[in-house]
Design an enzyme around this catalytic site. Structure first.
Site, PDB file in Angstrom:
ATOM      1  CB  CYS A 108      -0.929  -0.076   1.228  1.00  0.00           C
ATOM      2  SG  CYS A 108      -1.602   1.484   1.792  1.00  0.00           S
ATOM      3  CB  CYS A 111       0.475   1.826   4.123  1.00  0.00           C
ATOM      4  SG  CYS A 111      -1.250   1.314   3.973  1.00  0.00           S
TER       5      CYS A 111
END
Length: 214
Positions: A108, A111
């Site tokens: 991600c 993230c």
């Protein structure tokens, strides 16, 4: 209420049900008539200790999650995952401390963008024993080595947990549909914010300080 009194007679009397596991199953069956969050929490307070197996406890958490919108002040729905050494670690292990949780994955981009900010934030509170920074990876189980490597490469500290193929046990109760998701819990194990500001935001520090003062 009359129903609760009848349940007391039935569930709490050793004569009625001799087997603890069977008693736990009857306790779970008794939730079928409950329709509200306060109702399920009152039921938990009275009969929660009758759940003797890990499986019964998990099923009860799933029932609570149906009625819980994770509002501020609600009891945190517990979760337990393995750390880098394979040891099982639970959110509830840190009761008595403020816990800031990062739900993320190695694949991600956003993230990964938060990681340097998270490391910096953690450093700011490094000498404070009353706060814990916890990251829970929702990578697939087959990617555990990739996860371990990223922890090393990025120098990630704090409590690092790997949910793997059990990710639903954090994603479902907290209604997480996108990551990264940050969550903040107070010293009593209650929700402060189940969709808390990110480490990169200007507001997280003030929220952490206020929670630590409580």
């Amino acid at each position: 209420s009359k129903r609760m009194r009848n349940m007391d007679d039935y569930l709490l009397s050793s004569k009625a049900i001799a087997n603890d596991t069977v008693r736990g199953e009857f306790m779970l069956a008794g939730t079928e008539t409950i329709r509200t969050y306060p109702g399920i929490m009152e039921y938990k307070q009275k009969y929660g200790n009758l759940l003797v197996t890990e499986d019964q406890q998990k099923r009860f958490r799933d029932i609570v999650a149906k009625y819980d919108d994770n509002s501020e002040g609600h009891e945190a729905i517990d979760f337990r995952f393995q750390d880098v050494n394979g040891k099982q670690v639970a959110l509830s292990d840190f009761k008595g401390k403020v816990v800031y949780v990062d739900v993320w994955a190695t694949w991600c981009g956003p993230c990964k963008g938060e990681i340097p900010h998270l490391i910096k934030l953690e450093e700011a509170y490094h000498d404070n024993p009353n706060i814990v920074f916890m990251s829970v990876s929702v990578d697939k189980s087959k990617d555990i080595d990739k996860w371990k490597q990223m922890l090393k490469d990025k120098g990630m500290g704090g409590v690092q947990l790997f949910a793997g193929d059990r990710s639903d046990e954090i994603m479902k109760p907290y209604k997480i549909t996108g990551i990264p998701r940050f969550m903040l819990f107070d010293k009593e194990g209650k929700v402060v914010n189940a969709d808390a500001p990110r480490p990169s935001s200007g507001e997280i520090k003030a929220l952490l300080d206020a929670t630590l003062k409580k």
